[in-house]
Design a protein around this motif. Structure first.
Motif, PDB file in Angstrom:
ATOM      1  N   ASP A   1      79.835  58.450  29.349  1.00  0.00           N
ATOM      2  CA  ASP A   1      80.922  59.182  29.658  1.00  0.00           C
ATOM      3  C   ASP A   1      82.034  58.209  29.478  1.00  0.00           C
ATOM      4  OD1 ASP A   1      82.524  61.640  29.417  1.00  0.00           O
ATOM      5  OD2 ASP A   1      82.808  61.682  31.609  1.00  0.00           O
ATOM      6  N   GLN A   2      81.983  57.057  30.483  1.00  0.00           N
ATOM      7  CA  GLN A   2      83.299  56.319  30.321  1.00  0.00           C
ATOM      8  C   GLN A   2      83.307  55.278  29.282  1.00  0.00           C
ATOM      9  OE1 GLN A   2      83.087  53.661  33.968  1.00  0.00           O
ATOM     10  NE2 GLN A   2      81.639  54.874  34.939  1.00  0.00           N
ATOM     11  N   TYR A   3      82.029  55.106  28.447  1.00  0.00           N
ATOM     12  CA  TYR A   3      82.016  54.376  27.158  1.00  0.00           C
ATOM     13  C   TYR A   3      82.818  55.175  26.321  1.00  0.00           C
ATOM     14  CZ  TYR A   3      79.743  53.502  22.829  1.00  0.00           C
ATOM     15  OH  TYR A   3      79.498  53.111  21.389  1.00  0.00           O
ATOM     16  N   ARG A   4      82.475  56.542  26.066  1.00  0.00           N
ATOM     17  CA  ARG A   4      83.051  57.530  25.108  1.00  0.00           C
ATOM     18  C   ARG A   4      84.722  57.583  25.182  1.00  0.00           C
ATOM     19  NH1 ARG A   4      82.373  62.257  24.975  1.00  0.00           N
ATOM     20  NH2 ARG A   4      82.357  62.629  22.919  1.00  0.00           N
ATOM     21  N   GLN A   5      84.955  57.533  26.734  1.00  0.00           N
ATOM     22  CA  GLN A   5      86.720  57.333  26.866  1.00  0.00           C
ATOM     23  C   GLN A   5      87.072  56.273  26.321  1.00  0.00           C
ATOM     24  OE1 GLN A   5      87.291  58.884  31.051  1.00  0.00           O
ATOM     25  NE2 GLN A   5      85.272  59.727  31.129  1.00  0.00           N
ATOM     26  N   PHE A   6      86.210  55.095  26.497  1.00  0.00           N
ATOM     27  CA  PHE A   6      86.963  53.656  25.905  1.00  0.00           C
ATOM     28  C   PHE A   6      87.182  54.012  24.510  1.00  0.00           C
ATOM     29  CE2 PHE A   6      86.090  49.937  23.700  1.00  0.00           C
ATOM     30  CZ  PHE A   6      86.889  49.133  24.372  1.00  0.00           C
ATOM     31  N   TYR A   7      86.511  54.846  23.703  1.00  0.00           N
ATOM     32  CA  TYR A   7      86.618  55.116  22.466  1.00  0.00           C
ATOM     33  C   TYR A   7      87.393  56.303  22.133  1.00  0.00           C
ATOM     34  CZ  TYR A   7      83.647  51.253  20.825  1.00  0.00           C
ATOM     35  OH  TYR A   7      83.431  50.037  20.631  1.00  0.00           O
ATOM     36  N   GLU A   8      88.509  56.711  23.147  1.00  0.00           N
ATOM     37  CA  GLU A   8      89.281  57.788  23.135  1.00  0.00           C
ATOM     38  C   GLU A   8      88.850  59.145  22.789  1.00  0.00           C
ATOM     39  OE1 GLU A   8      91.949  56.247  20.101  1.00  0.00           O
ATOM     40  OE2 GLU A   8      92.512  54.458  21.276  1.00  0.00           O
ATOM     41  N   GLN A   9      87.522  59.303  23.441  1.00  0.00           N
ATOM     42  CA  GLN A   9      87.010  60.829  23.691  1.00  0.00           C
ATOM     43  C   GLN A   9      87.404  61.310  24.917  1.00  0.00           C
ATOM     44  OE1 GLN A   9      85.614  61.772  20.738  1.00  0.00           O
ATOM     45  NE2 GLN A   9      86.309  60.272  20.016  1.00  0.00           N
ATOM     46  N   ALA A  10      87.270  62.750  24.810  1.00  0.00           N
ATOM     47  CA  ALA A  10      87.775  63.407  26.165  1.00  0.00           C
ATOM     48  C   ALA A  10      86.487  63.282  27.223  1.00  0.00           C
ATOM     49  CB  ALA A  10      88.157  64.880  25.758  1.00  0.00           C
ATOM     50  N   PRO A  11      86.888  63.338  28.420  1.00  0.00           N
ATOM     51  CA  PRO A  11      85.607  62.985  29.341  1.00  0.00           C
ATOM     52  C   PRO A  11      84.857  64.400  29.203  1.00  0.00           C
ATOM     53  CG  PRO A  11      87.802  62.753  30.453  1.00  0.00           C
ATOM     54  CD  PRO A  11      88.105  63.123  29.213  1.00  0.00           C
ATOM     55  N   ASP A  12      83.483  64.125  29.260  1.00  0.00           N
ATOM     56  CA  ASP A  12      82.675  65.388  29.188  1.00  0.00           C
ATOM     57  C   ASP A  12      81.237  65.116  29.869  1.00  0.00           C
ATOM     58  OD1 ASP A  12      81.306  67.680  28.445  1.00  0.00           O
ATOM     59  OD2 ASP A  12      81.831  67.837  26.422  1.00  0.00           O
ATOM     60  N   PRO A  13      81.118  64.859  31.049  1.00  0.00           N
ATOM     61  CA  PRO A  13      79.880  64.649  31.872  1.00  0.00           C
ATOM     62  C   PRO A  13      78.857  65.547  31.660  1.00  0.00           C
ATOM     63  CG  PRO A  13      81.507  65.014  33.375  1.00  0.00           C
ATOM     64  CD  PRO A  13      82.420  65.425  32.025  1.00  0.00           C
ATOM     65  N   ASP A  14      78.917  66.671  31.609  1.00  0.00           N
ATOM     66  CA  ASP A  14      77.696  67.692  31.189  1.00  0.00           C
ATOM     67  C   ASP A  14      77.235  67.332  29.829  1.00  0.00           C
ATOM     68  OD1 ASP A  14      78.014  68.676  33.858  1.00  0.00           O
ATOM     69  OD2 ASP A  14      79.361  70.415  33.073  1.00  0.00           O
ATOM     70  N   ALA A  15      78.220  67.029  28.770  1.00  0.00           N
ATOM     71  CA  ALA A  15      77.491  66.950  27.515  1.00  0.00           C
ATOM     72  C   ALA A  15      76.996  65.464  27.449  1.00  0.00           C
ATOM     73  CB  ALA A  15      78.667  67.123  26.587  1.00  0.00           C
ATOM     74  N   CYS A  16      77.514  64.583  28.192  1.00  0.00           N
ATOM     75  CA  CYS A  16      77.018  63.366  28.203  1.00  0.00           C
ATOM     76  C   CYS A  16      75.311  63.259  28.845  1.00  0.00           C
ATOM     77  CB  CYS A  16      77.707  62.358  29.123  1.00  0.00           C
ATOM     78  SG  CYS A  16      79.399  61.840  27.928  1.00  0.00           S
ATOM     79  N   ARG A  17      75.364  63.981  29.994  1.00  0.00           N
ATOM     80  CA  ARG A  17      74.153  64.006  30.587  1.00  0.00           C
ATOM     81  C   ARG A  17      73.000  64.791  29.866  1.00  0.00           C
ATOM     82  NH1 ARG A  17      70.611  66.041  34.189  1.00  0.00           N
ATOM     83  NH2 ARG A  17      70.229  65.255  36.012  1.00  0.00           N
ATOM     84  N   THR A  18      73.575  65.524  28.947  1.00  0.00           N
ATOM     85  CA  THR A  18      72.469  66.265  28.012  1.00  0.00           C
ATOM     86  C   THR A  18      72.210  65.481  27.123  1.00  0.00           C
ATOM     87  OG1 THR A  18      73.430  68.513  28.650  1.00  0.00           O
ATOM     88  CG2 THR A  18      72.131  68.404  26.483  1.00  0.00           C
ATOM     89  N   PHE A  19      73.201  64.712  26.385  1.00  0.00           N
ATOM     90  CA  PHE A  19      72.766  64.036  25.230  1.00  0.00           C
ATOM     91  C   PHE A  19      71.878  62.816  25.640  1.00  0.00           C
ATOM     92  CE2 PHE A  19      73.849  60.160  22.629  1.00  0.00           C
ATOM     93  CZ  PHE A  19      73.635  60.870  21.340  1.00  0.00           C
ATOM     94  N   ILE A  20      72.326  62.040  26.720  1.00  0.00           N
ATOM     95  CA  ILE A  20      71.351  60.986  27.189  1.00  0.00           C
ATOM     96  C   ILE A  20      69.823  61.304  27.469  1.00  0.00           C
ATOM     97  CG2 ILE A  20      71.268  59.104  29.118  1.00  0.00           C
ATOM     98  CD1 ILE A  20      72.972  58.277  26.672  1.00  0.00           C
ATOM     99  N   GLY A  21      70.118  62.481  28.177  1.00  0.00           N
ATOM    100  CA  GLY A  21      68.526  63.280  28.525  1.00  0.00           C
ATOM    101  C   GLY A  21      67.750  63.491  27.374  1.00  0.00           C
ATOM    102  N   GLU A  22      68.289  63.941  26.270  1.00  0.00           N
ATOM    103  CA  GLU A  22      67.454  64.495  25.290  1.00  0.00           C
ATOM    104  C   GLU A  22      67.025  62.952  24.561  1.00  0.00           C
ATOM    105  OE1 GLU A  22      70.204  66.772  22.916  1.00  0.00           O
ATOM    106  OE2 GLU A  22      69.696  68.537  24.098  1.00  0.00           O
ATOM    107  N   ARG A  23      67.930  62.120  24.338  1.00  0.00           N
ATOM    108  CA  ARG A  23      67.479  60.638  23.886  1.00  0.00           C
ATOM    109  C   ARG A  23      66.235  60.219  24.706  1.00  0.00           C
ATOM    110  NH1 ARG A  23      70.868  62.976  21.683  1.00  0.00           N
ATOM    111  NH2 ARG A  23      69.088  63.904  20.829  1.00  0.00           N
ATOM    112  N   LEU A  24      66.390  60.125  25.799  1.00  0.00           N
ATOM    113  CA  LEU A  24      65.302  59.507  26.649  1.00  0.00           C
ATOM    114  C   LEU A  24      64.035  60.613  26.619  1.00  0.00           C
ATOM    115  CD1 LEU A  24      67.311  58.056  29.970  1.00  0.00           C
ATOM    116  CD2 LEU A  24      66.304  56.885  27.887  1.00  0.00           C
TER     117      LEU A  24
END
Length: 147
Positions: free
Chosen positions: A19-42
């Motif tokens: 989530d912090q990485y995405r915010q570095f690239y000017e994306q809005a914070p979205d901890p739930d979507a980040c958790r889902t995305f990373i969880g699916e990749r793993l």
């Protein structure tokens, strides 16, 4: 600091860093979507994530790799898609250590190469990559089509 291959047991910490990485690239914070995305990749074995762990157990950064193929070289290609180091740990060798872990992983798999893209404005990143022997592609352009 040590570099570890992250697994689903580290999902909460990884999602926070992502989530912090995405915010570095000017994306809005979205901890739930980040958790889902990373969880699916793993869970689906769609990416490999290396994390830098400090002595106290906190994560200082991560890199996420995606496996693909190069038709011309007829070999596996590894995309170093994400690289992020928390601000307080930058310029302390964390990014370098993560990139070295990616290089070792790709070499052990027999990949033909590692590849990454970065923003033209990411001068510190470019300095790191070039300092590690990465070469800027002067022959090919990158195009995107938003869907």
């Amino acid at each position: 600091m040590k570099i570890v291959r992250a697994d689903i047991s580290k999902l909460d910490e990884l999602a926070s860093l992502f989530d912090q990485y995405r915010q570095f690239y000017e994306q809005a914070p979205d901890p739930d979507a980040c958790r889902t995305f990373i969880g699916e990749r793993l869970r689906n074995d769609e990416s490999v994530i290396f994390a830098a762990q400090l002595e106290n157990g906190d994560m200082a950064g991560f890199t996420q790799l995606y496996r693909s193929f190069c038709s011309v070289e007829m070999g596996e290609l590894i995309y170093l898609y994400d690289l992020y180091v928390i601000p307080g740990e930058r310029r302390r060798g964390v990014g370098r250590a993560l990139m070295e872990a990616a290089k070792i992983y790709a070499s052990e798999r027999g990949a033909s190469r590692l590849q990454l893209e970065t923003a033209r404005t990411n001068l510190p990143g470019q300095a790191l990559y070039e300092g590690l022997g990465w070469e800027k592609d002067e022959d090919f352009l990158t195009y995107h089509l938003e869907l």
